[in-house]
Design a protein around this motif. Structure first.
Motif, PDB file in Angstrom:
ATOM      1  N   PRO A  39       0.971  -1.076   0.262  1.00  7.32           N
ATOM      2  CA  PRO A  39       0.011  -0.160  -0.231  1.00  7.32           C
ATOM      3  C   PRO A  39       0.832   1.259  -0.092  1.00  7.32           C
ATOM      4  CG  PRO A  39      -0.495  -0.786   1.555  1.00  7.32           C
ATOM      5  CD  PRO A  39       0.373  -2.223   1.515  1.00  7.32           C
ATOM      6  N   PHE A  40       0.500   2.394  -0.173  1.00 11.57           N
ATOM      7  CA  PHE A  40       1.390   3.853  -0.621  1.00 11.57           C
ATOM      8  C   PHE A  40      -0.127   4.881  -1.113  1.00 11.57           C
ATOM      9  CE2 PHE A  40       0.681   4.395  -4.486  1.00 11.57           C
ATOM     10  CZ  PHE A  40       0.584   3.793  -5.801  1.00 11.57           C
ATOM     11  N   GLU A  41       0.347   6.193  -0.350  1.00 12.44           N
ATOM     12  CA  GLU A  41      -0.026   7.721  -0.368  1.00 12.44           C
ATOM     13  C   GLU A  41       0.662   8.432  -1.168  1.00 12.44           C
ATOM     14  OE1 GLU A  41      -3.128   8.266   2.091  1.00 12.44           O
ATOM     15  OE2 GLU A  41      -3.723   6.268   2.661  1.00 12.44           O
ATOM     16  N   CYS A  42       1.305   9.044  -0.108  1.00  8.78           N
ATOM     17  CA  CYS A  42       2.176  10.002  -0.647  1.00  8.78           C
ATOM     18  C   CYS A  42       3.312   9.881  -1.727  1.00  8.78           C
ATOM     19  CB  CYS A  42       2.522  10.605   0.583  1.00  8.78           C
ATOM     20  SG  CYS A  42       3.737  10.363   1.722  1.00  8.78           S
ATOM     21  N   ARG A  43       4.181   8.831  -1.388  1.00 11.46           N
ATOM     22  CA  ARG A  43       5.021   8.361  -2.136  1.00 11.46           C
ATOM     23  C   ARG A  43       6.522   9.376  -1.201  1.00 11.46           C
ATOM     24  NH1 ARG A  43       5.296   5.404  -6.281  1.00 11.46           N
ATOM     25  NH2 ARG A  43       3.725   4.887  -7.404  1.00 11.46           N
ATOM     26  N   ASP A  44       6.174  10.302  -0.320  1.00 12.87           N
ATOM     27  CA  ASP A  44       7.567  10.709   0.187  1.00 12.87           C
ATOM     28  C   ASP A  44       7.584  10.877   1.429  1.00 12.87           C
ATOM     29  OD1 ASP A  44       8.865  13.027  -0.040  1.00 12.87           O
ATOM     30  OD2 ASP A  44       7.614  14.007  -0.235  1.00 12.87           O
ATOM     31  N   GLY A  45       8.038   9.968   2.367  1.00 18.12           N
ATOM     32  CA  GLY A  45       7.712   9.217   3.394  1.00 18.12           C
ATOM     33  C   GLY A  45       7.424  10.342   4.386  1.00 18.12           C
ATOM     34  N   ASN A  46       5.790  10.839   3.898  1.00 11.70           N
ATOM     35  CA  ASN A  46       4.993  11.045   4.833  1.00 11.70           C
ATOM     36  C   ASN A  46       3.974  10.727   5.269  1.00 11.70           C
ATOM     37  OD1 ASN A  46       5.921  13.966   4.866  1.00 11.70           O
ATOM     38  ND2 ASN A  46       5.311  13.916   3.009  1.00 11.70           N
ATOM     39  N   CYS A  47       3.429  10.000   5.123  1.00 13.18           N
ATOM     40  CA  CYS A  47       1.706   9.328   5.080  1.00 13.18           C
ATOM     41  C   CYS A  47       2.009   7.412   6.347  1.00 13.18           C
ATOM     42  CB  CYS A  47       1.239   8.681   4.481  1.00 13.18           C
ATOM     43  SG  CYS A  47       1.427   7.386   3.275  1.00 13.18           S
ATOM     44  N   ALA A  48       3.138   6.937   5.925  1.00  7.74           N
ATOM     45  CA  ALA A  48       3.781   5.772   6.692  1.00  7.74           C
ATOM     46  C   ALA A  48       2.772   4.294   6.204  1.00  7.74           C
ATOM     47  CB  ALA A  48       3.236   5.616   8.215  1.00  7.74           C
ATOM     48  N   SER A  49       1.987   4.580   5.039  1.00 13.24           N
ATOM     49  CA  SER A  49       1.147   3.228   4.493  1.00 13.24           C
ATOM     50  C   SER A  49       2.361   2.743   3.731  1.00 13.24           C
ATOM     51  CB  SER A  49       0.431   3.744   3.099  1.00 13.24           C
ATOM     52  OG  SER A  49      -0.358   4.683   3.392  1.00 13.24           O
ATOM     53  N   CYS A  50       2.705   2.535   3.570  1.00 13.71           N
ATOM     54  CA  CYS A  50       4.173   1.948   3.047  1.00 13.71           C
ATOM     55  C   CYS A  50       4.842   1.343   3.747  1.00 13.71           C
ATOM     56  CB  CYS A  50       4.492   2.678   1.683  1.00 13.71           C
ATOM     57  SG  CYS A  50       5.888   3.472   2.293  1.00 13.71           S
ATOM     58  N   LEU A  51       4.869   0.603   5.177  1.00 17.91           N
ATOM     59  CA  LEU A  51       5.237   0.742   6.302  1.00 17.91           C
ATOM     60  C   LEU A  51       5.809  -1.300   5.716  1.00 17.91           C
ATOM     61  CD1 LEU A  51       6.434   0.972   9.588  1.00 17.91           C
ATOM     62  CD2 LEU A  51       4.505  -0.363   9.663  1.00 17.91           C
ATOM     63  N   ARG A  99      10.769  -0.260   8.137  1.00 17.85           N
ATOM     64  CA  ARG A  99      11.287   0.423   7.012  1.00 17.85           C
ATOM     65  C   ARG A  99      10.218   1.269   5.911  1.00 17.85           C
ATOM     66  NH1 ARG A  99      17.006   0.944   5.115  1.00 17.85           N
ATOM     67  NH2 ARG A  99      16.049   3.056   4.106  1.00 17.85           N
ATOM     68  N   LEU A 100      10.169   2.574   5.894  1.00 15.38           N
ATOM     69  CA  LEU A 100       9.355   2.976   4.454  1.00 15.38           C
ATOM     70  C   LEU A 100       9.320   2.312   3.014  1.00 15.38           C
ATOM     71  CD1 LEU A 100       8.159   6.815   6.072  1.00 15.38           C
ATOM     72  CD2 LEU A 100       7.289   4.631   6.425  1.00 15.38           C
ATOM     73  N   ALA A 101       8.842   1.989   2.503  1.00 13.09           N
ATOM     74  CA  ALA A 101       9.165   0.991   1.058  1.00 13.09           C
ATOM     75  C   ALA A 101       9.425   2.182   0.082  1.00 13.09           C
ATOM     76  CB  ALA A 101       7.621   0.469   1.182  1.00 13.09           C
ATOM     77  N   CYS A 102       8.983   3.702   0.472  1.00 14.29           N
ATOM     78  CA  CYS A 102       9.305   4.831  -0.756  1.00 14.29           C
ATOM     79  C   CYS A 102      10.401   5.392  -0.170  1.00 14.29           C
ATOM     80  CB  CYS A 102       7.349   4.979  -1.066  1.00 14.29           C
ATOM     81  SG  CYS A 102       7.453   6.269   0.321  1.00 14.29           S
ATOM     82  N   GLN A 103      10.952   5.899   0.817  1.00  8.53           N
ATOM     83  CA  GLN A 103      11.963   5.759   1.138  1.00  8.53           C
ATOM     84  C   GLN A 103      13.356   4.506   1.482  1.00  8.53           C
ATOM     85  OE1 GLN A 103      12.551   9.572   1.839  1.00  8.53           O
ATOM     86  NE2 GLN A 103      10.380   8.820   0.745  1.00  8.53           N
TER      87      GLN A 103
HETATM   88 FE1  FES Z   1       3.742   7.663   2.123  1.00 10.65          FE
HETATM   89 FE2  FES Z   1       5.562   5.950   1.580  1.00 10.65          FE
HETATM   90  S1  FES Z   1       3.876   6.406   0.569  1.00 10.65           S
HETATM   91  S2  FES Z   1       5.056   6.928   3.619  1.00 10.65           S
END
Ligand code: FES
Length: 122
Positions: A39-51, A99-103
């Protein structure tokens, strides 16, 4: 070249893919390329969806851990990263569990990435 294995109750079976050395693709980008439903939303390290939870196939090998300030802040707010883990990562090259997958950029270590499919649920 690193082997990244994805594992989730959402997937029929685990899937192992290659991450090319020197590539700067994040784990999220690699997952998307192989249709792995992190899962993901922001792709920028802010939302934590991609934990994600990360385990290293050779835990004794030193890693160059790159935690961005954004990733540290978001993981700390979630209670998934302690000050001790930050110090272990930055001073002793010991990777944190979450970790966050987007980071997280896949380097040359073989890793297993586990996620539940619930946003922020690891
Ligand atoms: Fe939002 Fe990774 S998609 S923190």
């Amino acid at each position: 070249m690193a082997i990244v294995t994805f594992s989730s109750p959402l997937m029929h079976k685990d899937k192992a893919v290659y991450a090319i050395a020197g590539d700067t693709k994040t784990i999220l980008a690699l997952a998307e390329e192989h249709r792995i439903p992190i899962p993901f939303e922001c792709r920028d390290g802010n939302c934590a969806s991609c934990l994600i939870e990360v385990s290293y196939d050779e835990p004794e090998r030193k890693k160059a851990i790159m935690l961005t300030e954004k990733e540290k802040t978001t993981l700390k707010e979630l209670g998934k990263l302690t000050a001790q883990e930050i110090e272990d990562a930055e001073v002793r090259d010991m990777p944190p569990r979450y970790r966050l997958a987007c980071q997280f950029i896949a380097r040359d270590e073989d890793v297993t990435i586990t996620f539940t499919g619930t946003p922020g649920g690891a």
